[in-house]
Design an enzyme around this catalytic site. Structure first.
Site, PDB file in Angstrom:
ATOM      1  N   ASP A 158       0.824  -1.204   0.000  1.00  0.00           N
ATOM      2  CA  ASP A 158       0.000   0.000   0.000  1.00  0.00           C
ATOM      3  C   ASP A 158       0.864   1.263   0.000  1.00  0.00           C
ATOM      4  O   ASP A 158       1.863   1.340   0.726  1.00  0.00           O
ATOM      5  CB  ASP A 158      -0.884  -0.003   1.263  1.00  0.00           C
ATOM      6  N   GLU A 204      11.190 -21.203  -1.039  1.00  0.00           N
ATOM      7  CA  GLU A 204      11.328 -22.226  -2.076  1.00  0.00           C
ATOM      8  C   GLU A 204      10.472 -21.856  -3.291  1.00  0.00           C
ATOM      9  O   GLU A 204      10.913 -21.964  -4.426  1.00  0.00           O
ATOM     10  CB  GLU A 204      10.911 -23.580  -1.509  1.00  0.00           C
TER      11      GLU A 204
HETATM   12  C1  NOJ Z   1      -4.252   3.260  -0.737  1.00  0.00           C
HETATM   13  C2  NOJ Z   1      -5.432   2.384  -0.522  1.00  0.00           C
HETATM   14  O1  NOJ Z   1      -5.758   1.750  -1.731  1.00  0.00           O
HETATM   15  C3  NOJ Z   1      -6.542   3.276  -0.020  1.00  0.00           C
HETATM   16  O2  NOJ Z   1      -7.757   2.599   0.040  1.00  0.00           O
HETATM   17  C4  NOJ Z   1      -6.139   3.834   1.311  1.00  0.00           C
HETATM   18  O3  NOJ Z   1      -7.114   4.756   1.741  1.00  0.00           O
HETATM   19  C5  NOJ Z   1      -4.798   4.545   1.234  1.00  0.00           C
HETATM   20  N1  NOJ Z   1      -3.820   3.779   0.509  1.00  0.00           N
HETATM   21  C6  NOJ Z   1      -4.248   4.797   2.608  1.00  0.00           C
HETATM   22  O4  NOJ Z   1      -3.829   3.581   3.183  1.00  0.00           O
END
Ligand code: NOJ
Ligand code: CA
Length: 524
Positions: free
Chosen positions: A202, A246
């Site tokens: 993320d 692996e």
């Molecule tokens: C990107 C994620 O896809 C989104 O849903 C989120 O609000 C932000 N990052 C913050 O974590």
């Protein structure tokens, strides 16, 4: 199954709260997903990417993680996750978990300890705490803006401020701190050891910050928090961990970096395997624009040897059917507004053509739950049911992202359309009453449905292994390319296009053997 499966995989994105509710509390859960694995196997996907399922106060749909090594009770238990990973594997489906390294929840033990500790303490060093500006420190430490709008600094009782690039409930970690790095390396191993085939990372372009946290000066390079060079070291260490298994695990970046060359740096052979192609997702329904994005994507990926990805929508953006039914068919966060006129029939037609386009392109494909059903964005959710901080932080002008997160319709003529078992609580977001024709049940076996198109398309896509090349002499407004011995034609022009060859799949009727506007076909 090949070890390089991620090079051409079809990956299905599950937003757990909205996929299927197993226990009847109106919220999707892991038991619900386990029960639907045969559906996903029939759809033909190679992997599932799960949005966060960790314990979370849900201030941002689970992207505010309080414990990275467990499952929120609303979704089930850690054992349920292990069972799910194993059972998906029995269906030939790999599991990708979502890792949220930029920030934690304000309920995470580290942040609670930091709040309880004094300014300058080791606990606070794991985050970005600073004194404010102004005579009494009453002004935020710099001029940055939150990705969710407004100020990314919140002041606490002792007068210090902490940084949160997203909501106040998501304090940013200090990635210059060795403990932060070590912790995430352990979290990766935790999920890889439990059978996760990979991680989606993320906000991967935001972790590293200029330690001086200087004001943002438009155009200045390097940027104080986006796409900084020190990020690459972090991902190299992650790649080493992924490669130590692996069956090597896969790193997939969420990287919103507009420069395709800078973007491709994350995909060098010792960094991530793939990253979401947001350039393509943001482009309007326009042949020239899409072709330009496809060319730029392939050109940027080629030197680093990484496969491209093709994404039309996800849990953050307007659903494809709705976006393509508007006058402005781009996606841009700052262009979202209530009350935008939409022609859903037009949008559906284009989304069907776009499905065949993306399914035919070389690389991996991401399919956001409900996209295979042609679900539209739900734009009339009651305001008092909205949950997304993007909506609230905009002062209510931005509709937010709830409209693409509405629980899926599975069966039956009325709400909750099989999302929950009989007698369950109402779904956490209400479904439109007129979704009966969009259920999996209604679409299964209907040769004209979106679901049938995706099932067929994913099945045939497995055979599309040959090289990619644009066909010469395509008329203006037509995307025409080959993948091996299959040709894909997408007509975005105003005139019908004559066809020759055997039709493998078409996104709509082909009257008189012509390819109408906003229609795509695969030919052999
Ligand atoms: C990107 C994620 O896809 C989104 O849903 C989120 O609000 C932000 N990052 C913050 O974590
Ligand atoms: Ca539930």
């Amino acid at each position: 199954m090949s070890e390089q499966w991620w090079r051409n995989a079809a990956i299905y994105q599950v937003y757990p709260r909205s996929f299927a509710d197993g226990n009847g509390d109106g919220i999707g859960d892991l038991a619900g997903v386990r029960a639907k694995l045969p559906y996903l196997a029939e759809l033909g996907v190679d992997a599932i990417w799960f949005n966060p399922w960790y314990p979370s106060p849900m201030a941002d749909g689970g992207y505010d993680v309080a414990d990275y090594r467990d499952v929120d009770p609303v979704f089930g238990t850690l054992q349920d996750a292990e069972k799910l990973i194993a059972e998906a594997g029995e269906h030939g489906i790999r599991t990708i978990v979502d890792i949220v390294p930029n920030h934690v929840s304000d309920r995470h033990p580290w942040f609670r300890a930091a709040l309880a500790a004094a300014p300058g303490s080791p606990e606070r060093e794991l985050f970005h705490f600073r004194e404010g500006r102004g005579e009494h420190g009453e002004l935020p430490p710099n001029n940055w803006k939150s990705e969710f709008g407004g100020c990314p600094w919140t002041r606490i009782d002792d007068g210090q401020w902490y940084l949160h690039l997203f909501a106040a409930a998501q304090p940013d970690l200090n990635w210059d701190h060795p403990r932060v790095r070590r912790e995430h390396e352990e979290i990766l191993r935790f999920w890889f050891d439990r059978g996760a085939a990979g991680v989606r990372i993320d906000s991967a372009g935001l972790l590293a910050k200029d330690a001086a946290l200087p004001d943002l000066v438009p155009g200045a390079h390097p940027h104080p928090y986006l796409d900084r060079d020190d990020l690459h070291d972090i991902y190299r260490s992650w790649r080493a961990i992924a490669d130590s298994y692996e069956h090597p695990r896969v790193l997939i970046g969420e990287i919103w970096v507009p420069d395709t060359e800078r973007f491709a740096r994350y995909l060098r052979p010792d960094e991530m395997h793939t990253a979401f192609n947001f350039d393509f997702l943001a482009r309007p329904w326009d042949a020239g624009q899409l072709r330009e994005s496809i060319d730029a994507t392939l050109a940027a990926h080629a030197p680093v040897g990484a496969p491209a990805t093709w994404v039309l929508c996800n849990h953050d953006v307007t659903r494809t059917v709705t976006r393509y039914g508007r006058a402005d068919t781009r996606f841009a966060f700052d262009a979202k507004a209530f009350g935008t006129p939409t022609d859903l029939a037009l949008g559906l037609r284009r989304a069907r053509a776009a499905a065949l386009l993306t399914l035919a392109l070389p690389g991996s494909l991401y399919l956001y739950q409900g996209e295979e059903l042609g679900l539209p964005e739900v734009e009339d959710l009651p305001l008092d049911r909205l949950q997304d901080p993007m909506h609230f932080r905009s002062g209510g002008t931005d509709p937010g992202r709830d409209g693409c997160r509405v629980p899926l319709p599975w069966t039956g003529p009325e709400q909750p359309f099989g999302f929950s078992p009989d007698g369950a609580k109402e779904p956490w977001l209400p479904q439109p009453a007129d979704w009966a024709h969009l259920t999996v049940e209604a679409q299964s076996g209907d040769p004209a449905s979106m679901l049938t198109l995706y099932r067929e398309g994913i099945r045939i896509r497995r055979e599309l292994r040959g090289g990619f090349g644009w066909l010469p002499d395509a008329p203006e407004g037509v995307l025409a390319f080959r993948r091996g011995d299959v040709r894909c034609l997408v007509n975005l022009s105003a005139s019908p296009l004559p066809l020759d060859g055997e039709v493998l799949l078409a996104s709509g009727p082909l009257p008189d053997g012509l390819l109408p506007t906003d229609t795509a076909v695969w030919l052999r």
